[in-house]
Design a protein around this motif. Structure first.
Motif, PDB file in Angstrom:
ATOM      1  N   ALA A 369       0.808  -1.182  -0.132  1.00 11.05           N
ATOM      2  CA  ALA A 369       0.053  -0.032   0.152  1.00 11.05           C
ATOM      3  C   ALA A 369       0.855   1.157   0.155  1.00 11.05           C
ATOM      4  O   ALA A 369       0.429   2.347  -0.409  1.00 11.05           O
ATOM      5  CB  ALA A 369      -1.186   0.003   1.151  1.00 11.05           C
ATOM      6  N   TRP A 372       3.589   1.515  -3.622  1.00 14.60           N
ATOM      7  CA  TRP A 372       2.809   1.611  -4.981  1.00 14.60           C
ATOM      8  C   TRP A 372       2.075   2.511  -4.840  1.00 14.60           C
ATOM      9  O   TRP A 372       0.908   2.630  -4.072  1.00 14.60           O
ATOM     10  CB  TRP A 372       2.408   0.286  -5.609  1.00 14.60           C
ATOM     11  CG  TRP A 372       3.568  -0.732  -5.269  1.00 14.60           C
ATOM     12  CD1 TRP A 372       3.682  -1.717  -4.533  1.00 14.60           C
ATOM     13  CD2 TRP A 372       4.853  -0.954  -6.139  1.00 14.60           C
ATOM     14  NE1 TRP A 372       4.670  -2.559  -4.463  1.00 14.60           N
ATOM     15  CE2 TRP A 372       5.445  -2.125  -5.501  1.00 14.60           C
ATOM     16  CE3 TRP A 372       5.385  -0.374  -7.206  1.00 14.60           C
ATOM     17  CZ2 TRP A 372       6.747  -2.583  -6.214  1.00 14.60           C
ATOM     18  CZ3 TRP A 372       6.387  -0.776  -7.655  1.00 14.60           C
ATOM     19  CH2 TRP A 372       7.312  -1.849  -7.152  1.00 14.60           C
ATOM     20  N   SER A 374      -1.774   3.980  -5.343  1.00 13.50           N
ATOM     21  CA  SER A 374      -3.015   3.221  -4.950  1.00 13.50           C
ATOM     22  C   SER A 374      -4.204   3.953  -4.889  1.00 13.50           C
ATOM     23  O   SER A 374      -4.168   5.292  -5.308  1.00 13.50           O
ATOM     24  CB  SER A 374      -2.801   2.831  -3.460  1.00 13.50           C
ATOM     25  OG  SER A 374      -2.536   3.673  -2.527  1.00 13.50           O
ATOM     26  N   ARG A 375      -5.206   3.353  -4.944  1.00 13.81           N
ATOM     27  CA  ARG A 375      -6.505   4.059  -5.037  1.00 13.81           C
ATOM     28  C   ARG A 375      -7.678   3.655  -3.926  1.00 13.81           C
ATOM     29  O   ARG A 375      -7.533   2.354  -3.660  1.00 13.81           O
ATOM     30  CB  ARG A 375      -7.147   4.166  -6.620  1.00 13.81           C
ATOM     31  CG  ARG A 375      -7.414   2.901  -6.830  1.00 13.81           C
ATOM     32  CD  ARG A 375      -7.833   2.816  -8.299  1.00 13.81           C
ATOM     33  NE  ARG A 375      -8.424   1.484  -8.600  1.00 13.81           N
ATOM     34  CZ  ARG A 375      -9.744   1.233  -8.829  1.00 13.81           C
ATOM     35  NH1 ARG A 375     -10.534   1.777  -8.129  1.00 13.81           N
ATOM     36  NH2 ARG A 375      -9.872  -0.215  -9.059  1.00 13.81           N
ATOM     37  N   SER A 383      -7.119   0.943   0.657  1.00 16.05           N
ATOM     38  CA  SER A 383      -6.361   1.409  -0.730  1.00 16.05           C
ATOM     39  C   SER A 383      -5.970   0.019  -1.154  1.00 16.05           C
ATOM     40  O   SER A 383      -5.272  -0.797  -0.542  1.00 16.05           O
ATOM     41  CB  SER A 383      -5.375   2.298  -0.464  1.00 16.05           C
ATOM     42  OG  SER A 383      -5.770   3.490   0.096  1.00 16.05           O
ATOM     43  N   ILE A 384      -5.905   0.022  -2.540  1.00 14.88           N
ATOM     44  CA  ILE A 384      -5.434  -1.048  -3.179  1.00 14.88           C
ATOM     45  C   ILE A 384      -4.446  -0.440  -4.335  1.00 14.88           C
ATOM     46  O   ILE A 384      -4.615   0.664  -4.742  1.00 14.88           O
ATOM     47  CB  ILE A 384      -6.701  -1.850  -4.127  1.00 14.88           C
ATOM     48  CG1 ILE A 384      -7.270  -1.075  -4.951  1.00 14.88           C
ATOM     49  CG2 ILE A 384      -7.447  -2.595  -2.796  1.00 14.88           C
ATOM     50  CD1 ILE A 384      -8.275  -1.807  -5.830  1.00 14.88           C
ATOM     51  N   PRO A 385      -3.595  -1.125  -4.849  1.00 10.96           N
ATOM     52  CA  PRO A 385      -2.571  -0.749  -5.958  1.00 10.96           C
ATOM     53  C   PRO A 385      -3.377  -0.355  -7.080  1.00 10.96           C
ATOM     54  O   PRO A 385      -4.088  -1.038  -7.606  1.00 10.96           O
ATOM     55  CB  PRO A 385      -1.645  -1.879  -6.145  1.00 10.96           C
ATOM     56  CG  PRO A 385      -1.722  -2.725  -4.835  1.00 10.96           C
ATOM     57  CD  PRO A 385      -3.150  -2.438  -4.385  1.00 10.96           C
ATOM     58  N   ALA A 396       2.195  -2.378 -11.308  1.00 15.28           N
ATOM     59  CA  ALA A 396       2.130  -1.512 -10.234  1.00 15.28           C
ATOM     60  C   ALA A 396       3.507  -0.437 -10.446  1.00 15.28           C
ATOM     61  O   ALA A 396       4.243  -0.655 -10.965  1.00 15.28           O
ATOM     62  CB  ALA A 396       2.109  -1.772  -8.866  1.00 15.28           C
ATOM     63  N   ASN A 399       5.414   4.530  -5.896  1.00 14.51           N
ATOM     64  CA  ASN A 399       4.593   5.697  -5.178  1.00 14.51           C
ATOM     65  C   ASN A 399       5.912   6.613  -4.686  1.00 14.51           C
ATOM     66  O   ASN A 399       6.455   6.550  -3.771  1.00 14.51           O
ATOM     67  CB  ASN A 399       3.980   5.232  -3.838  1.00 14.51           C
ATOM     68  CG  ASN A 399       3.234   6.335  -3.175  1.00 14.51           C
ATOM     69  OD1 ASN A 399       3.273   7.559  -3.619  1.00 14.51           O
ATOM     70  ND2 ASN A 399       2.727   6.172  -1.877  1.00 14.51           N
TER      71      ASN A 399
END
Length: 674
Positions: A369, A372, A374-375, A383-385, A396, A399
Motif C-alpha cells: 500500500a 506503490w 494506490s486508489r 487502498s489497493i494498488p 504497479a 509511489n
C-alpha cells in the motif's frame, strides 16, 4: 401667459408646466409637435449610430502598462496585446464561452486600482486582468484569469498563429518547428509515452509557449487544462468539462530576444561518454546476455570503435539482476567487468509486474500500500494498488510521494549499479499520469506532471550518470534526458523530426539530451537504408551524445564504417569543447546551447520557420541534408553583418542571406563557423 423658463439649470422639467401648456394647444399644433418629436427622435438615433460607427473604436483599452497594453476587440470578442508606444500587434486571443457581442466597459469595479481590470458576464464567466511582476529584466507581464460562474461553463482561449510563429509546449510524435504546422485534438496537457499513444503528447513538456513577436504564455502547474493544436490557425487552452475550474495563465512581452531563466544547477554537467552502443543481442538468460555483451565489445574493438558506453535495456537488466541477486549494503563485492574497456549503462523503470519477484516481495513485507501508487475503490474502503500497463504487462507503479518507497527504490538502484559494474543508470517510464489515464482522481501533489517532477528530483541523488526518459519542470536538474524513439524513415516522425526536437528540447532548457539511435529505432518505411544512416549520423555528430542501435558494420559498407569513425572523432575534438563552453552561458544567462536561426536574426520572418538548421551557441551553423536523394539544399545564413566560413570549402559568405542550391554530397554536411 405662461412661458417656459429658459435659464433653468439642466435637470428634470416640472411636469405641471409642460402638461398645462400642452393642454392649451389646439389639435393641429399637437399634431405638429408630435411629428416634430418623432423627427427629433429619429435624428438623435441616427446621430448616435453615426457617432458609434465613426467615433467609437472597434478596439478598447482595458489595461495599460508601461511597455504594452491589453485591448478588447468588439467585433469578434478577443483580447489583444499590443506593444507601446507604437501599438505594434503582439498577440490576439479569441475568447470562448462568453457573449462576444457584449464588450466590457472602459471602467469596471476594480479599475480604480490602475493595475487591474475586472468584468463579469452574468451567469457565464468573470475576467480579471492584472499587471504582474516581470519574469525577467526588460519584460512586462499580465495575469489573465477566467472564473466560471456556473458549473457547465467551459472556458477556452485560443492564441492566433496569424503572423506569429509559436515554439515550446509539448513534444509530439512528428515534431514541428515552429508548432504552427502541428495538429492535435484537445487533450490534457500532460506528458505521455508516444509508443503507447502516438497521437498524444510526448515525454518532454513545459507549460511555456514562446511567440516570434516576443510574447510568452506560461501556465501554472496546478491548473488543469486541455491543449489543442489547429495547424496554421491557433492553439487553444481550455478547462476540462464539468470541473468548474478557472483558466489562468501569464502573458509576458519583451522588446528583446526572450530567454529562459538562468539554471541554478547543483553541479556541473559533464558530457556523457560517447558514443552509446545499444545492446540488441540474446536476452534469454544471464549467461546469454553476458556472452552477447562480450561479443559486442570484441566486434567494437575489431572495428577500432572501442570507446563509449554499452547500453543494456530494461529486460536485460532485469534478467541479470534476477540471476545475480543484488547484494545488501553491508556486503560489497568486486563488480564484474562485463564490457571493458567500455562503460556499462543499465535500465530501470518505476514499474513492477504484478507477478514479478520484486512486487511479490513487497506484498510479503506488507508494504504494497505504501510502496506503490494506490486508489480507494469507494469512500472509506482500504487502498489497493493502482494497476496499469507497461510494455504489455499489468504492473504497479512506484509511489513517489512516499519517502520510504523512494528510499527503498533508490537504494536498490545503487546496489544494482554496483553489482553489475554500471557507470550509468537510465530510467524509462518516468512520463505520464497513471491516475489521469484511468480517470481516477489523483492526489494533489500528483496532479498534471507531478509524478515526473517528483521522481526526477529523487533521481538526482544517484549522481551525474543518471538518464531519464522525460522532463517537466526539471530542466534545472543535472540529468540527461533520453529523446523519444524515431521511425527509421525520412518523415517528420523520423529524420525530419530530429532537428525540430533538438531545438524544442534546448529551448525549454533540456540541453543535455541523448538522441535516438542513428537510423531510428522504430520500424519505418526505409529500414536499413545506408543513405538514411549517413544523413542521420551527420546530424548526431553535432549533438551532446551519439547513440547507435544498429552498428555500422551490419547496416552498411566499409565506407560508412570509416565515416562513422571520423564522425566520432569530430564529435570528441570539435563538438564537446563547444558544449562545455556554451553550457556555462546556459547556466549563467539561460540561453539554449542549440539555437534556431532566428536567434541571430530575431526580426527576419524567413528565419522563424527554418526547421532543418541549427546553431551551436552563436558561432557554429549546421545545415544537414534531410531529404532522400538530395546532394544540394538552400542554406539560410543568419545574422546580418556577420561573416560565415564554410568549413568544407573555406569560402566566406555574408550573414542575413540565403545560399541557393548549395552543394552537399553524401560525404559532406555543410558546417559554417562565424
Amino acid at each position: 401667459d405662461r412661458t417656459m423658463p429658459l435659464s433653468r439649470h439642466t435637470g428634470q422639467i416640472p411636469e405641471s408646466t409642460w402638461t398645462l401648456s400642452f393642454r392649451e394647444m389646439t389639435e393641429p399644433w399637437k399634431g405638429a409637435v408630435g411629428c416634430l418629436g418623432v423627427a427629433v427622435f429619429f435624428a438623435m438615433t441616427i446621430g448616435i449610430i453615426s457617432w458609434q460607427a465613426v467615433e467609437q473604436s472597434p478596439e478598447e483599452w482595458v489595461l495599460r502598462g508601461r511597455d504594452a497594453g491589453m485591448l478588447w476587440e468588439r467585433g469578434r470578442g478577443a483580447l489583444l496585446l499590443r506593444a507601446l508606444p507604437a501599438g505594434r500587434p503582439v498577440l490576439a486571443i479569441a475568447v470562448g464561452s462568453v457573449p462576444a457581442t457584449e464588450p466590457p466597459p472602459p471602467r469596471d469595479r476594480c479599475w480604480h486600482d490602475g493595475g487591474q481590470f475586472c468584468y463579469s458576464w452574468e451567469e457565464d464567466a468573470e475576467l480579471r486582468l492584472s499587471l504582474e511582476p516581470p519574469a525577467a529584466p526588460g519584460t512586462e507581464c499580465y495575469g489573465v484569469r477566467w472564473s466560471p460562474l456556473r458549473p457547465d461553463v467551459t472556458l477556452k482561449d485560443c492564441f492566433s498563429m496569424a503572423n506569429v510563429s509559436w515554439y515550446g509546449g509539448p513534444s509530439i510524435r512528428a515534431q514541428r518547428w515552429p508548432l504552427n504546422g502541428a495538429e492535435s485534438p484537445a487533450q490534457p496537457l500532460v506528458s505521455g509515452d508516444l509508443s503507447a499513444n502516438p497521437d498524444g503528447f510526448g515525454p518532454l513538456l513545459e507549460r511555456y509557449f514562446l511567440g516570434s513577436t516576443g510574447v510568452t504564455v506560461t501556465v501554472a502547474p496546478d491548473v488543469s487544462l486541455l491543449l489543442s493544436l489547429e495547424s496554421h490557425r491557433q492553439f487553444c487552452l481550455e478547462t476540462p468539462a464539468g470541473r468548474a475550474e478557472p483558466l489562468q495563465y501569464q502573458l509576458c512581452v519583451s522588446a528583446d530576444r526572450p530567454a529562459r531563466s538562468p539554471k541554478h544547477l547543483t553541479r556541473d554537467f559533464p558530457p556523457c561518454r560517447s558514443p552509446i552502443w545499444r545492446y540488441h543481442g540474446p536476452e534469454g538468460s544471464a549467461a546469454k546476455i553476458k556472452r552477447g555483451l562480450r561479443s559486442l565489445v570484441r566486434r567494437l574493438r575489431r572495428h577500432r570503435l572501442q570507446e563509449g558506453v554499452v547500453a543494456l535495456g530494461e529486460r536485460g537488466t532485469a534478467v541479470l539482476a534476477a540471476a545475480d541477486p543484488v547484494p545488501s549494503g553491508r556486503r560489497k563485492r568486486q563488480a564484474p567487468a562485463l564490457v571493458e574497456p567500455l562503460e556499462l549503462s543499465i535500465t530501470l523503470s518505476p514499474y513492477a509486474g504484478v507477478t514479478s519477484p520484486l512486487f511479490l516481495r513487497s506484498l510479503r513485507g506488507g508494504e504494497a500500500a505504501g510502496y506503490w501508487l494506490s486508489r480507494q475503490p469507494r469512500p472509506g474502503a482500504s487502498s489497493i494498488p493502482l494497476l496499469t500497463t507497461w510494455k504489455g504487462q499489468l504492473c504497479a507503479r512506484l509511489n513517489v510521494t512516499s519517502e520510504a518507497a523512494l528510499g527503498w527504490y533508490l537504494d536498490r538502484a545503487r546496489r544494482l549499479r554496483q553489482a553489475l559494474g554500471a557507470t550509468y543508470v537510465a530510467f524509462e517510464g518516468v512520463e505520464g499520469n497513471s491516475f489521469l489515464e484511468q480517470d481516477v482522481p489523483a492526489p494533489a501533489e500528483l496532479e498534471g506532471d507531478g509524478y515526473t517532477e517528483a521522481l526526477a528530483v529523487a533521481l538526482v541523488t544517484l549522481g551525474n550518470g543518471t538518464i531519464i526518459s522525460a522532463g517537466s519542470r526539471s530542466s534545472h536538474l543535472p540529468l540527461f534526458v533520453q529523446m523519444s524513439p524515431l521511425r527509421s524513415d525520412w518523415s517528420h516522425a523520423g529524420l525530419k523530426g530530429l532537428i525540430p526536437s533538438v531545438l524544442h528540447y534546448s529551448l525549454l532548457g533540456y540541453n543535455f539530451f541523448i538522441p535516438d539511435a542513428v537510423g531510428g529505432s522504430e520500424a519505418g518505411a526505409t529500414p536499413g537504408d545506408p543513405e538514411l544512416f549517413v544523413r542521420w549520423l551527420q546530424i548526431v555528430t553535432f549533438l551532446p551524445v551519439m547513440a547507435f542501435g544498429t552498428p555500422p558494420w551490419l547496416c552498411c559498407d566499409t565506407w560508412v564504417l570509416n565515416l562513422t569513425r571520423q564522425c566520432i572523432q569530430r564529435h570528441r575534438d570539435f563538438v564537446v569543447p563547444l558544449l562545455l563552453k556554451y553550457s556555462e552561458e546556459w547556466q549563467s544567462l539561460g540561453y539554449p546551447i542549440f539555437r534556431p536561426a532566428w536567434w541571430l536574426s530575431p526580426t527576419d520572418p524567413v528565419a522563424f520557420t527554418i526547421e532543418d538548421e541549427f546553431l551551436i551557441g552563436d558561432e557554429v551553423l549546421v545545415a544537414p541534408i534531410t531529404e532522400k536523394g538530395q546532394t544540394w539544399r538552400d542554406i539560410y545564413l543568419p545574422g546580418q553583418g556577420h561573416l560565415w566560413l564554410d568549413t568544407n570549402t573555406a569560402r566566406v559568405f555574408d550573414g542575413g542571406t540565403t545560399l541557393r542550391n548549395y552543394s552537399a554530397s553524401l560525404a559532406e554536411v555543410p558546417v559554417f563557423v562565424k
